[in-house]
Write an enzyme that holds these catalytic residues in place. Sequence first.
Site: not given
Ligand code: NAD
Length: 343
Positions: A125-126, A153
């Site tokens: 992430t940024d 986080y």
């Molecule tokens: P989210 O919270 O919607 O989904 C996370 C998923 O990971 C869920 O399905 C959860 O059940 C699963 N999970 C959590 N802990 C786990 C574990 N120990 N073992 C297996 N599965 C597990 O998150 P998101 O928004 O889809 O983000 C996905 C990725 O993208 C993350 O790594 C986040 O840091 C990154 N990210 C998100 C954003 C954003 O705007 N949402 C932006 C940049 C990067």
Amino acid sequence: MNILVTGGAGFIGSNFVFLELKEHPEDKIICVDKLTYAGNLKTLKDVMDNPQFKFYKTDICDREAIDKIFAEEKPDIVVNFAAESHVDRSIENPEVFLETNIIGTSVLMDASRKYGVKRYHQVSTDEVYGDLPLDRPDLFFTEETPLHTSSPYSSSKAGADLLVSAYHRTFGLPVTISRCSNNYGPYQFPEKLIPLMIANALADKSLPVYGEGLNVRDWLYVEDHCKAIDLIIRKGTVGEVYNIGGHNEMKNIDIVKIILNELGKPESLITHVTDRKGHDQRYAIDPAKIHAELGWLPETMFKDGIKKTIQWYLDNKEWWEDIISGDYQNYYEEMYGKKEVIE
Ligand code: NAD
Ligand code: TYD
């Protein structure tokens, strides 16, 4: 190819699974997800019977179980989306963030080494770059910007990124890392700004804007993020970091007003509440590298993406109404009940 996708029952991971099955029907997608509060099997219902898709309900921190899955599925590529992803929750309870985001990453990389995975991709992430001042619109995050985190986080994500780079240098694991700005679109859990505001507006509940709402985020439609990751895992250079963002900076308050306007709800629903601790002021990505090296450009303009997203939440009420009627109610009371109204 066999592509192992972790966190595929979450917001971005599920959108990535759909994209891969559509664009690369020759590849097999193996989804590993613990199904935490943020993971939802209903999201994956349309692909569950697809012979090219397989689902494992497994914690990425469970070394033995992960080893077994790798032995059985022999993935060529691993894409790690699984994470605890909500800043406010990390301020309340950092520990699970360290476990999943750091230990989970190391477990996946150890299995990737052992089974000779050809590419391990870390979805970062940024937020690992910290924030930029509001009065310096000329500044952007590049891949060279030092890591400088604010929340538990973002610190856990930065810790994971450092570990990924270390596994590349020390063990020669073929890794790539992507750092994307804020995503929006279908299947986002309604604790995050955009779906939370849509759900509250539809229920005529107050819209809790932290502080004055002047913090800036750089919003990208989720499908554009997924397309960038697809390019990186197939054409990106091993050992490299790629920033992903579409130069779409917006103040929180403006987003909230757009949502109210689209839904025909009054701005009087906006309530300014106690600010988030350590609240990052501005995120802004310089996506020049991924554009120059891989030809990636965002395809969805915010004005269209936000309309599509609002329409999706209107058309899929049963998906999120179920979520917000369960445990989420307690979360909402705990998180927002103690915030003071500040106007
Ligand atoms: P989210 O919270 O919607 O989904 C996370 C998923 O990971 C869920 O399905 C959860 O059940 C699963 N999970 C959590 N802990 C786990 C574990 N120990 N073992 C297996 N599965 C597990 O998150 P998101 O928004 O889809 O983000 C996905 C990725 O993208 C993350 O790594 C986040 O840091 C990154 N990210 C998100 C954003 C954003 O705007 N949402 C932006 C940049 C990067
Ligand atoms: P969020 O969706 O939690 O993403 P992040 O903190 O990872 O950027 O929040 C986006 C912005 O919206 C952030 O500046 C905090 C703000 N925000 C509110 O003002 N009210 C809310 O209820 C939430 C969830 C977020």
